[in-house]
Design a protein around this motif. Structure first.
Motif, PDB file in Angstrom:
ATOM      1  N   VAL A  65       0.854  -1.185   0.000  1.00 19.69           N
ATOM      2  CA  VAL A  65       0.000   0.000   0.000  1.00 19.69           C
ATOM      3  C   VAL A  65       0.897   1.246   0.000  1.00 19.69           C
ATOM      4  CG1 VAL A  65      -1.703   1.306   1.326  1.00 19.69           C
ATOM      5  CG2 VAL A  65      -1.936  -1.173   1.096  1.00 19.69           C
ATOM      6  N   HIS A  66       0.811   1.983  -1.091  1.00 16.08           N
ATOM      7  CA  HIS A  66       1.581   3.210  -1.282  1.00 16.08           C
ATOM      8  C   HIS A  66       1.188   4.225  -0.203  1.00 16.08           C
ATOM      9  CE1 HIS A  66       2.827   6.925  -3.301  1.00 16.08           C
ATOM     10  NE2 HIS A  66       3.542   6.183  -4.130  1.00 16.08           N
ATOM     11  N   PRO A  67       2.142   5.067   0.234  1.00 17.69           N
ATOM     12  CA  PRO A  67       1.787   6.067   1.261  1.00 17.69           C
ATOM     13  C   PRO A  67       0.596   6.953   0.880  1.00 17.69           C
ATOM     14  CG  PRO A  67       4.007   6.453   0.339  1.00 17.69           C
ATOM     15  CD  PRO A  67       3.574   5.085  -0.070  1.00 17.69           C
ATOM     16  N   GLY A  94       5.342  -4.072  -0.584  1.00 19.64           N
ATOM     17  CA  GLY A  94       5.423  -2.677  -1.020  1.00 19.64           C
ATOM     18  C   GLY A  94       4.697  -2.504  -2.342  1.00 19.64           C
ATOM     19  N   GLU A  95       4.551  -1.282  -2.929  1.00 24.75           N
ATOM     20  CA  GLU A  95       5.428  -0.285  -2.447  1.00 24.75           C
ATOM     21  C   GLU A  95       4.866   0.354  -1.200  1.00 24.75           C
ATOM     22  OE1 GLU A  95       4.814   2.565  -6.117  1.00 24.75           O
ATOM     23  OE2 GLU A  95       6.103   3.540  -4.664  1.00 24.75           O
ATOM     24  N   CYS A  96       5.792   0.614  -0.278  1.00 30.07           N
ATOM     25  CA  CYS A  96       5.412   1.220   0.987  1.00 30.07           C
ATOM     26  C   CYS A  96       6.472   2.262   1.342  1.00 30.07           C
ATOM     27  CB  CYS A  96       5.301   0.160   2.076  1.00 30.07           C
ATOM     28  SG  CYS A  96       6.805  -0.793   2.375  1.00 30.07           S
ATOM     29  N   LEU A 130      10.516   0.111  -1.530  1.00 27.96           N
ATOM     30  CA  LEU A 130      10.349   1.319  -0.730  1.00 27.96           C
ATOM     31  C   LEU A 130      10.166   2.578  -1.574  1.00 27.96           C
ATOM     32  CD1 LEU A 130      13.300   0.504   1.668  1.00 27.96           C
ATOM     33  CD2 LEU A 130      10.878   0.512   2.334  1.00 27.96           C
ATOM     34  N   HIS A 131       9.238   3.409  -1.134  1.00 23.67           N
ATOM     35  CA  HIS A 131       8.988   4.705  -1.773  1.00 23.67           C
ATOM     36  C   HIS A 131       9.230   5.797  -0.735  1.00 23.67           C
ATOM     37  CE1 HIS A 131       6.618   7.645  -4.262  1.00 23.67           C
ATOM     38  NE2 HIS A 131       6.437   8.178  -3.072  1.00 23.67           N
ATOM     39  N   GLN A 132       9.975   6.817  -1.128  1.00 31.78           N
ATOM     40  CA  GLN A 132      10.214   7.939  -0.229  1.00 31.78           C
ATOM     41  C   GLN A 132      10.294   9.221  -1.034  1.00 31.78           C
ATOM     42  OE1 GLN A 132      11.981  11.100   1.228  1.00 31.78           O
ATOM     43  NE2 GLN A 132      13.669   9.827   0.535  1.00 31.78           N
ATOM     44  N   ALA A 153      15.332   1.024  -2.316  1.00 30.84           N
ATOM     45  CA  ALA A 153      14.800   2.379  -2.348  1.00 30.84           C
ATOM     46  C   ALA A 153      14.489   2.663  -3.808  1.00 30.84           C
ATOM     47  CB  ALA A 153      15.823   3.362  -1.801  1.00 30.84           C
ATOM     48  N   HIS A 154      13.205   2.480  -4.158  1.00 29.23           N
ATOM     49  CA  HIS A 154      12.827   2.548  -5.563  1.00 29.23           C
ATOM     50  C   HIS A 154      12.727   3.999  -6.026  1.00 29.23           C
ATOM     51  CE1 HIS A 154       9.042   3.432  -7.800  1.00 29.23           C
ATOM     52  NE2 HIS A 154       8.603   3.824  -6.637  1.00 29.23           N
ATOM     53  N   CYS A 155      12.964   4.200  -7.303  1.00 28.04           N
ATOM     54  CA  CYS A 155      12.899   5.527  -7.924  1.00 28.04           C
ATOM     55  C   CYS A 155      13.702   6.551  -7.129  1.00 28.04           C
ATOM     56  CB  CYS A 155      11.449   5.984  -8.088  1.00 28.04           C
ATOM     57  SG  CYS A 155      11.308   7.476  -9.097  1.00 28.04           S
TER      58      CYS A 155
HETATM   59 ZN   LIG Z   1       7.018   5.120  -5.874  1.00 24.03          ZN
END
Ligand SMILES: [Zn+2]
Length: 264
Positions: A65-67, A94-96, A130-132, A153-155
């Motif tokens: 679940v994306h933020p 993820g992505e989380c 991971l999305h940040q 740590a994606h993108c």
């Molecule tokens: Zn993302």
């Protein structure tokens, strides 16, 4: 495995609805033989699993679940997600993560959803996707509560300091076509020189982030996995490395991190 693996592709996105099969065929013809489909909500995870099952030799997916959707993640949804994470086609949670750039869910809810998914990953011994964005300090603080976690740590679009803090946590770093953007991505050409070859992953993040330097320019703005070799070429040039070496390294890294079944 000889081809490239796109480790971040939102293939269930509606922009692919009219020609998804052609998009996949074009990717495979371009040498992108494997794709990790991104699950970014419970619904999109269910759709991703369905899609992946149609292409068992080509695809696997993540479940998360994306933020942006963090406030939807109540106890019932976490149970659902936990069940989805045990499906064999799901290679990562993820992505989380945290996204304070758009703040589509309240920050407290984002941190709660992030922790819940890290717990899940730890319990199931799966890596995390991971999305940040604009949340680096809180993101690192939460991750430090889970020192045994593995993930990507994606993108990645930030600078060298952030890259180093992720590498210190033994994370992999996912580079997209952002690096092809001469206005806002040129710093990444330096950053990628400092990422060890065994920590680098490549992704399109399609349909987002169409590389800006494609010639001829494609019609429309939709990104596709067939552009992954272009991104690879730009990264290889920035690292003064051959495309062949970087292709082999990034594919090996994806197999190692996600435990991609050989022969799949
Ligand atoms: Zn993302």
């Amino acid at each position: 495995m000889n081809g490239l693996i796109d480790i971040g592709i939102n293939l269930t996105h509606e922009s692919y609805d009219r020609d998804r099969r052609a998009v996949i065929d074009r990717a495979i013809s371009a040498g992108v033989t494997h794709m990790l489909v991104t699950g970014s909500s419970v619904v999109s995870t269910v759709e991703s699993i369905k899609l992946v099952r149609e292409y068992p030799d080509v695809m696997r997916c993540t479940a998360g679940v994306h933020p942006h959707h963090a406030s939807e993640l109540d106890a019932a949804q976490i149970d659902l997600l936990a069940g989805l994470c045990t499906v064999p086609e799901v290679l990562a949670v993820g992505e989380c993560g945290l996204d304070y750039f758009r703040d589509l869910s309240p920050r407290e809810a984002q941190r709660t959803a992030f922790r819940a998914q890290l717990h899940l990953a730890r319990r199931l011994r799966k890596p995390v996707f991971l999305h940040q964005r604009d949340a680096h300090d809180d993101f690192v603080d939460v991750l430090r509560e889970f020192p045994d976690i593995r993930g990507v740590a994606h993108c990645f679009t930030a600078g060298l300091d952030e890259a180093r803090s992720y590498l210190d946590m033994d994370l992999y770093i996912g580079i997209t076509g952002w690096i092809c953007d001469e206005r806002r991505g040129s710093h990444l050409r330096d950053v990628v020189r400092h990422i060890p070859a065994d920590r680098l992953l490549i992704e399109t993040d399609g349909p987002y982030l169409l590389p800006r330097d494609l010639r001829p320019r494609p019609d429309g703005r939709r990104n596709e996995p067939m552009y992954l070799p272009h991104i690879l070429t730009v990264i290889a040039a920035a690292r003064s490395e051959t495309v062949e070496n970087l292709a082999a390294a990034t594919t090996r890294n994806a197999q190692t991190l996600f435990g991609w079944p050989s022969g799949a």
